[in-house]
Design an enzyme around this catalytic site. Structure first.
Site, PDB file in Angstrom:
ATOM      1  N   LYS A 121       0.870  -1.183   0.000  1.00 23.76           N
ATOM      2  CA  LYS A 121       0.000   0.000   0.000  1.00 23.76           C
ATOM      3  C   LYS A 121       0.899   1.222   0.000  1.00 23.76           C
ATOM      4  O   LYS A 121       2.028   1.180   0.451  1.00 23.76           O
ATOM      5  CB  LYS A 121      -0.887   0.022   1.246  1.00 23.76           C
ATOM      6  CG  LYS A 121      -2.098   0.908   1.118  1.00 23.76           C
ATOM      7  CD  LYS A 121      -3.275   0.134   0.527  1.00 23.76           C
ATOM      8  CE  LYS A 121      -4.554   0.936   0.582  1.00 23.76           C
ATOM      9  NZ  LYS A 121      -5.721   0.074   0.391  1.00 23.76           N
TER      10      LYS A 121
HETATM   11  P1  NAD Z   1     -13.029   7.724  -2.051  1.00 25.92           P
HETATM   12  O1  NAD Z   1     -11.976   8.757  -2.025  1.00 25.92           O
HETATM   13  O2  NAD Z   1     -13.663   7.366  -3.337  1.00 25.92           O
HETATM   14  O3  NAD Z   1     -14.213   8.123  -1.039  1.00 25.92           O
HETATM   15  C1  NAD Z   1     -13.998   8.428   0.302  1.00 25.92           C
HETATM   16  C2  NAD Z   1     -15.307   8.965   0.862  1.00 25.92           C
HETATM   17  O4  NAD Z   1     -15.167   9.124   2.267  1.00 25.92           O
HETATM   18  C3  NAD Z   1     -15.714  10.327   0.302  1.00 25.92           C
HETATM   19  O5  NAD Z   1     -17.120  10.367   0.158  1.00 25.92           O
HETATM   20  C4  NAD Z   1     -15.290  11.285   1.412  1.00 25.92           C
HETATM   21  O6  NAD Z   1     -16.016  12.497   1.410  1.00 25.92           O
HETATM   22  C5  NAD Z   1     -15.620  10.447   2.611  1.00 25.92           C
HETATM   23  N1  NAD Z   1     -14.961  10.868   3.832  1.00 25.92           N
HETATM   24  C6  NAD Z   1     -13.671  11.229   4.006  1.00 25.92           C
HETATM   25  N2  NAD Z   1     -13.470  11.592   5.275  1.00 25.92           N
HETATM   26  C7  NAD Z   1     -14.654  11.424   5.910  1.00 25.92           C
HETATM   27  C8  NAD Z   1     -15.090  11.619   7.229  1.00 25.92           C
HETATM   28  N3  NAD Z   1     -14.260  12.066   8.156  1.00 25.92           N
HETATM   29  N4  NAD Z   1     -16.385  11.360   7.524  1.00 25.92           N
HETATM   30  C9  NAD Z   1     -17.238  10.921   6.570  1.00 25.92           C
HETATM   31  N5  NAD Z   1     -16.884  10.707   5.304  1.00 25.92           N
HETATM   32  C10 NAD Z   1     -15.602  10.967   4.986  1.00 25.92           C
HETATM   33  O7  NAD Z   1     -12.389   6.441  -1.346  1.00 25.92           O
HETATM   34  P2  NAD Z   1     -12.830   4.929  -1.521  1.00 25.92           P
HETATM   35  O8  NAD Z   1     -12.012   4.332  -2.599  1.00 25.92           O
HETATM   36  O9  NAD Z   1     -14.297   4.829  -1.550  1.00 25.92           O
HETATM   37  O10 NAD Z   1     -12.274   4.301  -0.156  1.00 25.92           O
HETATM   38  C11 NAD Z   1     -13.019   4.362   1.051  1.00 25.92           C
HETATM   39  C12 NAD Z   1     -12.479   3.311   2.011  1.00 25.92           C
HETATM   40  O11 NAD Z   1     -12.598   2.006   1.413  1.00 25.92           O
HETATM   41  C13 NAD Z   1     -11.013   3.448   2.375  1.00 25.92           C
HETATM   42  O12 NAD Z   1     -10.831   3.000   3.701  1.00 25.92           O
HETATM   43  C14 NAD Z   1     -10.327   2.510   1.417  1.00 25.92           C
HETATM   44  O13 NAD Z   1      -9.059   2.079   1.881  1.00 25.92           O
HETATM   45  C15 NAD Z   1     -11.321   1.378   1.384  1.00 25.92           C
HETATM   46  N6  NAD Z   1     -11.253   0.508   0.207  1.00 25.92           N
HETATM   47  C16 NAD Z   1     -11.340   1.012  -1.059  1.00 25.92           C
HETATM   48  C17 NAD Z   1     -11.320   0.146  -2.135  1.00 25.92           C
HETATM   49  C18 NAD Z   1     -11.505   0.619  -3.553  1.00 25.92           C
HETATM   50  O14 NAD Z   1     -11.601  -0.235  -4.444  1.00 25.92           O
HETATM   51  N7  NAD Z   1     -11.574   1.911  -3.825  1.00 25.92           N
HETATM   52  C19 NAD Z   1     -11.161  -1.229  -1.924  1.00 25.92           C
HETATM   53  C20 NAD Z   1     -11.088  -1.712  -0.633  1.00 25.92           C
HETATM   54  C21 NAD Z   1     -11.134  -0.835   0.430  1.00 25.92           C
END
Ligand code: NAD
Length: 434
Positions: A118
């Protein structure tokens, strides 16, 4: 109805841990059950390689700024390392270590031929002074520094918080300047550049699939069940879409600006439109704005934290009223909160199982790139479903056999697989360059 316990300051050892220590706390709990030797524990917990780089960029405004970039390559016993890139002001080495190690255990839980990594850059892509060109230059300079350490047979990044298909496209272009056209260096690319059908929605689809299984096992009818989702980015918004399609009533969603609540259920498509138009789901028509912390304490059946880590902790776990928590985000529940929730009978489906749909379709994308062949959307969805169902069932069997939580069971399964590969390879696991 179960009464919420007041946000007790139930502090356990786990609460004072850094993100990486918190993952290893969970690792050790499973390693104890397996009777893993001290030597093997050290071998499996220690990252293989940690890269930290300075990224100087002359920004569009004309000023020179430097950013710090990270890539932690945690383990490669089972194959090339895999994991996302996060652009966030809080990104640091400990966070990268934690997320990289979770990737090792996640790829092992779903039995993909990968290790874990990561990384990311400590920066704020949403800062008013940050332009698209700045973001591109930062990404390209990061790749210049990192390109010797990544590649389709070595380490394959993907999108995470604040990175997307466009960022992956810049990485392909920059990496290809050094190594020739190499779409397989990252996954989560635009389809026009070797991306896979179904990758963008894969993590959310996986969250929904796993929620359906966990709900059934918990005796909860998903059709009509109420759901609150924290975070409305890639994972949160797609989870909302698929859960609504399965008949669940999504009553609250949120983003960094706040939360939107509609007790009778909200229109998730309208929430997406509002977020695109105004920058936040708070502008969704017909909703009541509430605080992000209030969302976590709503009286719902299912809570899906899908934003950042450590949002459910000793201080607020007692206030959670959901029966089922499905970890769309990585590490949203601290070890101390885990204990409180377990005591209260709340089922937690752990990140390394619940959000593994993304890395699973990333794997399919990489396979398609290596084969120079495309799969259609139906094939992707079919194989994703089969992979997650198998993983869920196996984790559940281990949990029942050992009478442990789904998280500990997932770690047991993953550690077994990584330890077996490590033994077979003889501990002298060298670089995975092809
Ligand atoms: P993203 O950037 O697309 O979205 C993040 C979201 O979280 C946004 O809506 C943002 O406004 C919101 N956010 C940020 N800080 C916040 C807070 N303090 N309170 C409420 N909302 C908040 O990111 P993503 O890709 O959707 O990833 C989200 C989570 O899922 C992360 O922990 C990431 O590691 C995990 N994840 C992502 C993937 C993927 O395929 N993108 C896969 C597995 C896990």
């Amino acid at each position: 109805m179960r009464q919420p316990r007041q946000s007790a300051a139930t502090s356990t050892e786990g609460e004072r841990l850094t993100p990486f220590e918190a993952v290893n706390f969970q690792f050790d709990r499973a390693a104890d059950l397996l009777g893993l030797s001290e030597a093997m524990r050290v071998a499996l917990k220690t990252p293989y390689r940690e890269v930290m780089v300075e990224i100087p960029v002359i920004c569009e405004r004309g000023d020179l700024r430097t950013f710090r970039g990270y890539r932690v390559q945690h383990n490669l016993a089972r194959g090339p390392m895999k994991g996302g890139l996060r652009y966030h002001p809080d990104m640091d080495l400990d966070e990268a270590r934690a997320l990289a190690s979770l990737m090792t255990w996640k790829t092992a839980v779903v039995d993909l031929p990968y290790g874990g990594a990561k990384g990311g850059i400590a920066c704020d892509p949403h800062a008013p002074e940050m332009t698209r060109r700045d973001l591109e230059n930062i990404t390209r300079t990061f790749v210049d520094r990192l390109q010797v350490f990544i590649g389709p047979n070595q380490d394959i990044p993907a999108p995470d918080v604040n990175t997307n298909a466009q960022v992956m496209a810049w990485i392909v272009d920059e990496y290809s300047k050094f190594h020739g056209f190499t779409p397989g260096v990252v996954t989560g690319k635009p389809i026009a550049l070797g991306g896979s059908e179904g990758r963008e929605s894969a993590t959310g689809r996986g969250v929904a699939v796993v929620t359906a299984h966990a709900a059934k096992d918990a005796g909860l009818e998903l059709d009509g069940a109420t759901v609150a989702i924290q975070g409305f980015g890639n994972v949160g918004s797609w989870s909302a879409r698929f859960l609504a399609d399965m008949g669940a009533r999504v009553v609250a969603v949120s983003d960094v600006e706040g939360a939107a609540y509609a007790p009778k259920g909200l229109d998730v498509v309208a929430a997406g439109d509002a977020a695109r138009a105004s920058g936040s789901v708070v502008a969704t028509p017909g909703v009541e704005p509430i605080g992000n912390d209030d969302l976590l304490a709503l009286d719902v059946d299912v809570l899906v934290p899908a934003a950042l880590g450590h949002v459910i902790h000793a201080g607020n776990a007692g206030a959670v009223r959901a029966r089922l928590i499905v970890e769309g985000a990585n590490a949203p529940v601290t070890p101390a909160a885990d204990e409180i929730l377990a005591e209260r009978g709340v089922t937690v489906v752990p990140d390394i199982l619940a959000n593994a749909g993304g890395v699973t379709v990333s794997y399919f994308e990489w396979v398609q790139n290596l084969q120079q062949f495309r799969w259609d959307a139906d094939r992707v969805d079919e194989e994703l479903l089969a992979t997650l169902e198998r993983a869920y069932r196996t984790v559940r069997e281990v949990a029942e056999a050992k009478d442990v939580s789904l998280r500990t069971a997932a770690f047991v399964l993953a550690i077994r697989r990584v330890a077996a590969a490590t033994e077979l390879r003889g501990f002298q696991i060298g670089p995975s360059r092809g």
